[in-house]
Design a protein around this motif. Structure first.
Motif, short mmCIF file in Angstrom:
data_model
loop_
_atom_site.label_atom_id
_atom_site.label_comp_id
_atom_site.label_asym_id
_atom_site.label_seq_id
_atom_site.Cartn_x
_atom_site.Cartn_y
_atom_site.Cartn_z
N THR A 51 0.66 -1.10 -0.22
CA THR A 51 0.07 -0.12 0.04
C THR A 51 0.66 1.39 -0.14
OG1 THR A 51 0.03 -0.22 2.38
CG2 THR A 51 -1.95 -1.06 1.04
N ARG A 52 2.09 1.16 0.44
CA ARG A 52 3.06 2.54 0.69
C ARG A 52 4.22 2.33 -0.26
NH1 ARG A 52 2.76 2.20 6.84
NH2 ARG A 52 4.18 4.15 6.72
N GLY A 53 4.54 1.23 -0.89
CA GLY A 53 5.83 1.00 -1.43
C GLY A 53 7.09 0.74 -0.53
N MET A 80 10.59 -4.70 -3.59
CA MET A 80 9.54 -5.80 -4.00
C MET A 80 8.60 -4.85 -4.45
SD MET A 80 7.22 -8.38 -1.62
CE MET A 80 8.77 -9.50 -1.31
N PRO A 81 8.04 -5.36 -5.63
CA PRO A 81 6.83 -4.66 -6.37
C PRO A 81 5.53 -4.79 -5.55
CG PRO A 81 7.99 -6.06 -7.88
CD PRO A 81 8.65 -6.30 -6.57
N ARG A 87 0.41 -10.49 -3.25
CA ARG A 87 0.28 -11.88 -3.65
C ARG A 87 0.90 -12.68 -2.35
NH1 ARG A 87 4.21 -15.30 -5.52
NH2 ARG A 87 3.58 -17.35 -6.46
N LEU A 88 1.94 -12.38 -2.00
CA LEU A 88 2.57 -12.93 -0.81
C LEU A 88 1.71 -12.79 0.50
CD1 LEU A 88 6.52 -12.28 -1.17
CD2 LEU A 88 5.13 -14.38 -1.62
N TYR A 89 1.03 -11.64 0.55
CA TYR A 89 0.29 -11.32 1.63
C TYR A 89 -0.85 -12.37 1.70
CZ TYR A 89 -2.69 -8.77 4.95
OH TYR A 89 -3.59 -8.18 6.00
N VAL A 90 -1.57 -12.51 0.48
CA VAL A 90 -2.62 -13.74 0.61
C VAL A 90 -1.98 -14.93 0.84
CG1 VAL A 90 -4.28 -14.55 -0.98
CG2 VAL A 90 -3.99 -11.89 -0.98
N GLY A 369 11.30 -10.57 -4.52
CA GLY A 369 10.77 -9.48 -5.13
C GLY A 369 10.53 -9.65 -6.66
N GLU A 370 10.42 -10.93 -7.08
CA GLU A 370 10.21 -11.16 -8.65
C GLU A 370 9.80 -12.18 -8.97
OE1 GLU A 370 12.63 -10.07 -12.82
OE2 GLU A 370 13.71 -10.02 -10.60
#
Length: 517
Positions: A51-53, A80-81, A87-90, A369-370
């Motif tokens: 949410t904040r980068g 990390m984009p 995706r990793l959060y979910v 990150g990718e």
């Protein structure tokens, strides 16, 4: 009725999927009691990144232990984009709180039904919250498994080609006691059976051993198996047994080396083997067995050599090392590894790998990150030194989407890749690489398997009544845990390489007793 995204949570796009997860988890503080401190910190960091980068805030004073820990966790994500953080959060929430999606969807549906219309009744046209309905969770069949006898291929038995057109995927119907839906399991074809071991479901490791008799498409759950709960292992079929390389298991000690386990396909017994450093391996890059890992690749090359690459080690450290396991002597060695102009592939997990003409090919995978679309080749250096050399390839044709968590199967010189996830979630389209001309080609058509952590295995000619070969896909996770079996018969294909492939039927495993009525 309210409309909802087709397929439920598995097809809900980002950021809506992430936002639903964040609302369920109580972002941004994630103070729910069931979260441990480590999980809470990770969820906080991923939410902040999404949410904040990238973290650019000054580091808090050291006396503020909580804020310092939060800052460190967020800062460690680097560049990390945002979509990858979502995706990793979910995925982290899926593991920490099994069933959260079903609860969130039910709550959203109740709220949608409570929205009043202009006439005072329930609105039939109001836009629903994201993922207003989800598919019911997959559960194992309660049918009792029959007592199976030793089988021989017969033209009178059901054949896979009845359900799957040539060169086309189809979901097939099986009988018997099907395994529970899962992902990150191990699977391999031994004789005329597909064996499935372990995996993960609802945040828990599984310990069962299940067997699909290919001629009859009948599942059996092997009784009294000694398998321990294990997830993230890679299966290698060798000399009538199934070997599990690596993975995370309940009996792993901290700092233990990469585990090797042998599964007896008849009795379901799982034996942990002691694989030691090879004699004279002090001349190699390392003399110790490689560290424990999951999400790695392990490929049989030649008669008895398994090449292991990458994966995720302890504390989430991503690896890019290469180790060689000799199944004959049950010993490890770490060869000298060289590279061409592109250098070495960076540490990654959840890539797909295969062996073709004595070389190992690695596709995709993910880092912190990718997600990668790269294709790498690892081959003997050719100078007699025993070294292996990496080279990065650029096949012709249209490059498929970057993906991680997918699986591959090599048939007739064509590497079929299915499943996996990209930056926007689960991918619904596979890919095919023609190794003979090194060019991307159109994948198999039909109702293809989806989800991360699924497995593909090849039933060689003679294992099915139609002759084969056939590619079998099982399991995976795309918002729900799958127990579906997909089959694609490959016209004119041959299993390559196929040193001493045995397709003789094996004695049927001992079925687990039926559950009481």
């Amino acid at each position: 009725p309210h409309p909802h995204p087709a397929g439920g949570m598995s097809h809900l796009p980002y950021p809506a999927r992430f936002e639903l997860a964040a609302a369920s988890a109580g972002a941004p503080e994630h103070g729910r009691e069931e979260f441990g401190d480590e999980t809470r910190l990770l969820l906080y960091a991923l939410h902040a990144q999404a949410t904040r980068g990238q973290c650019v805030e000054p580091k808090p004073w050291g006396w503020n232990v909580v804020e310092s820990a939060k800052w460190t966790s967020w800062s460690n994500l680097g560049e990390m984009p945002s979509v990858e953080a979502m995706r990793l959060y979910v995925r982290t929430l899926d593991e920490a709180t099994p069933g959260w999606a079903e609860g969130a969807a039910q709550q959203a549906q109740e709220q949608a039904q409570a929205v009043p219309s202009a006439s005072g009744g329930a609105s039939a046209s109001a836009a629903p919250p994201a993922a207003a309905a989800l598919p019911a969770p997959v559960s194992a069949s309660a049918a009792a498994a029959p007592a199976l006898q030793q089988r021989k291929v017969s033209a009178e038995m059901p054949v896979l080609s009845d359900s799957a057109a040539v060169g086309q995927w189809a979901k097939v119907t099986t009988s018997g006691r099907a395994p529970a839906g899962r992902y990150l399991h191990a699977a391999a074809v031994v004789g005329t059976g597909l064996f499935v071991v372990g995996g993960s479901r609802n945040g828990r490791r599984l310990a069962d051993v299940c067997w699909l008799d290919l001629p009859s498409l009948t599942w059996t759950r092997i009784a009294n198996s000694s398998a321990r709960p294990v997830t993230g292992a890679v299966a290698v079929a060798w000399r009538g047994s199934m070997y599990l390389v690596g993975g995370a298991a309940a009996d792993d000690a901290p700092g233990a080396p990469c585990a090797v386990r042998r599964v007896d396909p008849v009795r379901g017994e799982c034996e942990r083997l002691e694989a030691t450093a090879a004699a004279g391996s002090s001349e190699d890059a390392g003399s110790q067995p490689p560290p424990a890992r999951k999400g790695h690749s392990a490929v049989l090359v030649g008669e008895s050599t398994v090449i292991v690459f990458g994966g995720e080690g302890e504390r989430g450290r991503l690896l890019n090392d290469v180790s060689i396991l000799d199944l004959e002597s049950m010993s490890w060695r770490s060869p000298e590894v060289r590279s061409e102009a592109y250098g070495l592939p960076v540490g990654r997990a959840d890539c797909a790998a295969c062996c073709y003409e004595g070389a190992v090919y690695v596709h995709g995978g993910g880092s912190r990150g990718e997600i990668f679309e790269e294709l790498w080749r690892l081959a003997p250096a050719g100078d007699g030194s025993g070294a292996w050399e990496w080279s990065r390839l650029s096949p012709g044709g249209e490059t498929p989407e970057a993906r991680a968590g997918h699986a591959g199967a090599l048939v007739g010189g064509v590497w079929h890749l299915e499943g996996g996830g990209g930056v926007d979630g689960a991918l619904g389209c596979g890919a095919a690489l023609d190794m003979r001309v090194m060019a991307w080609d159109a994948p198999a058509r039909g109702e293809s398997p989806t989800g991360e952590g699924l497995t593909l295995a090849v039933a060689p000619p003679g294992a099915v009544a139609a002759g084969g070969p056939a590619v079998l896909a099982f399991g995976g996770y795309d918002g729900k845990y799958s127990s579906d079996l997909y089959v694609a018969n490959i016209s004119g294909g041959s299993v390559a390489p196929s040193p001493k492939v045995s397709v003789a039927p094996v004695a049927a495993p001992v079925a687990e007793p039926a559950a009481p009525a």
